[in-house]
Design a protein around this motif. Structure first.
Motif, PDB file in Angstrom:
ATOM      1  N   MET A  32     -12.565 -33.501 -15.800  1.00 37.16           N
ATOM      2  CA  MET A  32     -12.992 -32.051 -15.334  1.00 37.16           C
ATOM      3  C   MET A  32     -13.455 -32.358 -13.829  1.00 37.16           C
ATOM      4  O   MET A  32     -14.179 -33.441 -13.431  1.00 37.16           O
ATOM      5  CB  MET A  32     -14.044 -31.779 -16.419  1.00 37.16           C
ATOM      6  CG  MET A  32     -15.169 -32.102 -16.275  1.00 37.16           C
ATOM      7  SD  MET A  32     -16.364 -31.402 -17.406  1.00 37.16           S
ATOM      8  CE  MET A  32     -15.771 -31.876 -19.052  1.00 37.16           C
ATOM      9  N   PRO A  33     -13.260 -31.327 -13.069  1.00 36.49           N
ATOM     10  CA  PRO A  33     -13.555 -31.584 -11.349  1.00 36.49           C
ATOM     11  C   PRO A  33     -15.073 -31.865 -11.533  1.00 36.49           C
ATOM     12  O   PRO A  33     -15.538 -32.579 -10.705  1.00 36.49           O
ATOM     13  CB  PRO A  33     -13.136 -30.197 -11.166  1.00 36.49           C
ATOM     14  CG  PRO A  33     -12.265 -29.570 -11.774  1.00 36.49           C
ATOM     15  CD  PRO A  33     -12.503 -30.243 -13.246  1.00 36.49           C
ATOM     16  N   PHE A 294     -24.435 -29.926 -18.346  1.00 35.27           N
ATOM     17  CA  PHE A 294     -25.328 -31.266 -18.386  1.00 35.27           C
ATOM     18  C   PHE A 294     -26.702 -30.921 -18.286  1.00 35.27           C
ATOM     19  O   PHE A 294     -27.475 -31.499 -18.964  1.00 35.27           O
ATOM     20  CB  PHE A 294     -24.708 -32.105 -17.182  1.00 35.27           C
ATOM     21  CG  PHE A 294     -25.292 -33.574 -17.150  1.00 35.27           C
ATOM     22  CD1 PHE A 294     -26.041 -33.932 -18.399  1.00 35.27           C
ATOM     23  CD2 PHE A 294     -25.034 -34.325 -16.171  1.00 35.27           C
ATOM     24  CE1 PHE A 294     -26.583 -35.347 -18.376  1.00 35.27           C
ATOM     25  CE2 PHE A 294     -25.478 -35.411 -15.915  1.00 35.27           C
ATOM     26  CZ  PHE A 294     -26.509 -36.142 -17.112  1.00 35.27           C
ATOM     27  N   LEU A 295     -26.976 -29.971 -17.249  1.00 33.99           N
ATOM     28  CA  LEU A 295     -28.424 -29.584 -16.859  1.00 33.99           C
ATOM     29  C   LEU A 295     -29.066 -29.072 -18.121  1.00 33.99           C
ATOM     30  O   LEU A 295     -30.404 -29.130 -18.172  1.00 33.99           O
ATOM     31  CB  LEU A 295     -28.452 -28.796 -15.752  1.00 33.99           C
ATOM     32  CG  LEU A 295     -29.814 -28.240 -15.311  1.00 33.99           C
ATOM     33  CD1 LEU A 295     -30.616 -29.619 -14.835  1.00 33.99           C
ATOM     34  CD2 LEU A 295     -29.733 -27.471 -13.944  1.00 33.99           C
ATOM     35  N   ASN A 342     -25.399 -25.421  -5.202  1.00 35.34           N
ATOM     36  CA  ASN A 342     -24.040 -25.538  -5.486  1.00 35.34           C
ATOM     37  C   ASN A 342     -23.734 -26.455  -6.809  1.00 35.34           C
ATOM     38  O   ASN A 342     -22.900 -27.180  -6.848  1.00 35.34           O
ATOM     39  CB  ASN A 342     -23.300 -26.191  -4.281  1.00 35.34           C
ATOM     40  CG  ASN A 342     -23.762 -27.665  -3.957  1.00 35.34           C
ATOM     41  OD1 ASN A 342     -24.809 -28.152  -4.070  1.00 35.34           O
ATOM     42  ND2 ASN A 342     -22.628 -28.226  -3.502  1.00 35.34           N
ATOM     43  N   ARG A 343     -24.681 -26.564  -7.755  1.00 38.32           N
ATOM     44  CA  ARG A 343     -24.958 -27.311  -8.906  1.00 38.32           C
ATOM     45  C   ARG A 343     -23.725 -27.411  -9.693  1.00 38.32           C
ATOM     46  O   ARG A 343     -23.233 -28.122 -10.492  1.00 38.32           O
ATOM     47  CB  ARG A 343     -26.074 -27.168  -9.519  1.00 38.32           C
ATOM     48  CG  ARG A 343     -26.363 -25.575 -10.220  1.00 38.32           C
ATOM     49  CD  ARG A 343     -27.700 -25.559 -10.767  1.00 38.32           C
ATOM     50  NE  ARG A 343     -28.914 -25.490  -9.731  1.00 38.32           N
ATOM     51  CZ  ARG A 343     -29.202 -24.361  -9.166  1.00 38.32           C
ATOM     52  NH1 ARG A 343     -28.420 -23.141  -9.380  1.00 38.32           N
ATOM     53  NH2 ARG A 343     -30.140 -24.388  -8.306  1.00 38.32           N
ATOM     54  N   ASP A 344     -23.160 -26.059  -9.872  1.00 37.01           N
ATOM     55  CA  ASP A 344     -22.164 -25.978 -10.678  1.00 37.01           C
ATOM     56  C   ASP A 344     -21.044 -26.859 -10.541  1.00 37.01           C
ATOM     57  O   ASP A 344     -20.087 -27.114 -11.298  1.00 37.01           O
ATOM     58  CB  ASP A 344     -21.673 -24.287 -10.574  1.00 37.01           C
ATOM     59  CG  ASP A 344     -22.534 -23.525 -11.519  1.00 37.01           C
ATOM     60  OD1 ASP A 344     -23.539 -24.039 -12.114  1.00 37.01           O
ATOM     61  OD2 ASP A 344     -22.487 -22.225 -11.557  1.00 37.01           O
ATOM     62  N   PRO A 348     -21.189 -31.178 -15.223  1.00 31.91           N
ATOM     63  CA  PRO A 348     -20.322 -31.003 -16.077  1.00 31.91           C
ATOM     64  C   PRO A 348     -20.450 -30.276 -17.299  1.00 31.91           C
ATOM     65  O   PRO A 348     -21.643 -30.328 -17.895  1.00 31.91           O
ATOM     66  CB  PRO A 348     -19.815 -32.678 -16.292  1.00 31.91           C
ATOM     67  CG  PRO A 348     -20.770 -33.545 -15.466  1.00 31.91           C
ATOM     68  CD  PRO A 348     -21.991 -32.540 -15.177  1.00 31.91           C
ATOM     69  N   TYR A 349     -19.539 -30.014 -18.113  1.00 35.75           N
ATOM     70  CA  TYR A 349     -19.555 -29.384 -19.396  1.00 35.75           C
ATOM     71  C   TYR A 349     -19.870 -30.453 -20.336  1.00 35.75           C
ATOM     72  O   TYR A 349     -19.119 -31.467 -20.140  1.00 35.75           O
ATOM     73  CB  TYR A 349     -18.451 -28.621 -19.816  1.00 35.75           C
ATOM     74  CG  TYR A 349     -18.336 -27.018 -18.870  1.00 35.75           C
ATOM     75  CD1 TYR A 349     -18.857 -25.964 -19.332  1.00 35.75           C
ATOM     76  CD2 TYR A 349     -17.582 -27.343 -17.705  1.00 35.75           C
ATOM     77  CE1 TYR A 349     -18.568 -24.802 -18.494  1.00 35.75           C
ATOM     78  CE2 TYR A 349     -17.210 -26.151 -17.022  1.00 35.75           C
ATOM     79  CZ  TYR A 349     -18.042 -24.940 -17.321  1.00 35.75           C
ATOM     80  OH  TYR A 349     -17.829 -23.618 -16.517  1.00 35.75           O
ATOM     81  N   LEU A 350     -20.681 -30.115 -21.507  1.00 39.78           N
ATOM     82  CA  LEU A 350     -20.628 -31.193 -22.402  1.00 39.78           C
ATOM     83  C   LEU A 350     -19.605 -30.925 -23.533  1.00 39.78           C
ATOM     84  O   LEU A 350     -19.205 -29.963 -23.827  1.00 39.78           O
ATOM     85  CB  LEU A 350     -22.000 -31.086 -23.290  1.00 39.78           C
ATOM     86  CG  LEU A 350     -23.396 -31.066 -22.340  1.00 39.78           C
ATOM     87  CD1 LEU A 350     -24.611 -31.150 -23.039  1.00 39.78           C
ATOM     88  CD2 LEU A 350     -22.941 -32.607 -21.602  1.00 39.78           C
TER      89      LEU A 350
END
Length: 392
Positions: A32-33, A294-295, A342-344, A348-350
């Motif tokens: 994932m990017p 993640f956050l 620009n944290r997104d 990453p997604y979990l």
């Protein structure tokens, strides 16, 4: 002597305060990017997969419920009270066993098909007149079916779909009922039972293989909420979910074809906690909605906030690329995720089964090291004094 020992202790402990090496992953392991700082959004990490070359059958209308082993049915024959008329259960071999008629194939057929077959047999044996209402065949209760699910799902394999709890069964306490609807015996339920589709799934071309034909189903409208509709499953069906080879963030949310939530593993041994219980990480903390980043996971495990001295915490995400099977380890500065607009782009997604770990900041490590050196000095002083006294 004391100065030498303290110097060596300080050097060893303070050396441990240095940051460890950044995690190293194999080329192409990240899928994932957001797992890479400089990734190109929408880039694909793998080649797409295609459905097998099987003759397709077009669905001009929704496919109704087909009979399966374990279904409870009722047969009513005009002018007959109890010779053939009665309640039956389709056997494991897919057949009904009727008095005087023997075995009749039922599994995989529609209610109308079996009714017509019964009428033809009874008329042939001159047991009923060739009347339209001579035989009535109805489903009292449909049971679950086993289907095989493969491709871009998190847990491919054989799943059961449509089974009911005893309290949800019909036609038991209420008596015989005419008709049954088992909406859980569907394609979307089977996909969720297989862990849900992955973010690289091509949900516009899901293959449903029934006998020697394949139907291609587009579930994007159901996922988007722009349309409703599902396909009911029959015994022996197979579902094949091809992969686009690309990570699609739009599929990372609860829906008809994905799981509502995921389980992740968490470890937070940062100050002031020295164990997960002290960090308020309980049994339910690792249960998060699908689509959590993640956050958000770090907030759930109490790895964000607290003392400014510990604001430089680092966190590690341990994941696995489901397309290649390779592990992926991602490290982030917690405050970087909190402060940057620009944290997104790098949050990453979990995914199901991921693991999160939180580390103390360098300043907190330095504070601990100084405390340990000071403690070591206090422990060494009596021994050195005793040695000096004996020497004199």
């Amino acid at each position: 002597m004391r100065c030498t020992l303290l110097t060596l202790s300080a050097a060893a402990l303070l050396g441990g305060c240095a940051a460890g090496h950044q995690p190293v992953n194999y080329a192409g392991a990240a899928w994932m990017p957001e797992q890479q700082y400089a990734a190109t959004p929408g880039a694909c990490s793998r080649a797409p997969t295609a459905l097998p070359d099987i003759p397709t059958a077009h669905l001009s209308a929704p496919v109704g419920l087909l009979l399966a082993p374990g279904d409870r049915v009722r047969i009513e024959v005009l002018g007959d009270a109890d010779r053939i008329s009665g309640t039956y259960v389709i056997g494991d071999d897919g057949h009904l066993r009727l008095p005087s008629l023997g075995r009749i194939g039922a599994a995989g057929l529609s209610q109308a098909d079996v009714e017509a077959q019964l009428r033809q047999m009874l008329v042939a044996q001159r047991l009923v007149q060739p009347l339209t209402n001579a035989v009535r065949f109805s489903v009292l209760e449909s049971t679950g079916v086993s289907v095989a699910v493969s491709g871009a799902v998190f847990n491919p394999g054989t799943v059961r779909t449509g089974d009911r709890a005893p309290e949800d069964r019909v036609g038991q306490s209420e008596g015989a009922a005419n008709g049954d609807a088992n909406a859980a015996r569907s394609v979307t339920t089977a996909l969720r039972a297989a862990g849900g589709v992955r973010p690289d799934a091509n949900i516009q071309q899901i293959g449903l293989v029934r006998q020697d034909r394949m139907m291609v189903i587009d579930l994007r409208p159901s996922h988007d909420g722009t349309a409703t509709g599902d396909v009911l499953l029959a015994p022996g069906d197979r579902l094949i979910v091809p992969s686009t080879g690309c990570f699609d963030p739009y599929l990372v949310r609860p829906s008809l074809v994905t799981q509502p939530g995921i389980r992740v593993h968490m470890s937070n041994l940062t100050r002031p906690a020295n164990n997960n219980a002290g960090a308020a990480i309980g049994e339910r903390t690792g249960s998060l909605p699908y689509g959590t980043r993640f956050l958000q996971g770090l907030v759930a495990m109490n790895c964000v906030g607290g003392s400014a001295m510990n604001s430089g915490r680092r966190a590690v995400l341990i994941s696995r690329n489901p397309m290649s099977g390779q592990s992926v380890v991602v490290e982030r500065e917690v405050e970087e995720l909190v402060r940057h607009a620009n944290r997104d782009a790098f949050d990453p997604y979990l995914m199901p089964g991921d693991a999160l770990a939180c580390y103390d900041s360098r300043w907190m490590n330095l504070s601990d090291a100084i405390g340990m050196v000071t403690g070591a000095a206090g422990a060494l002083t009596p021994a050195i004094l005793l040695q000096d006294t004996v020497a004199n």
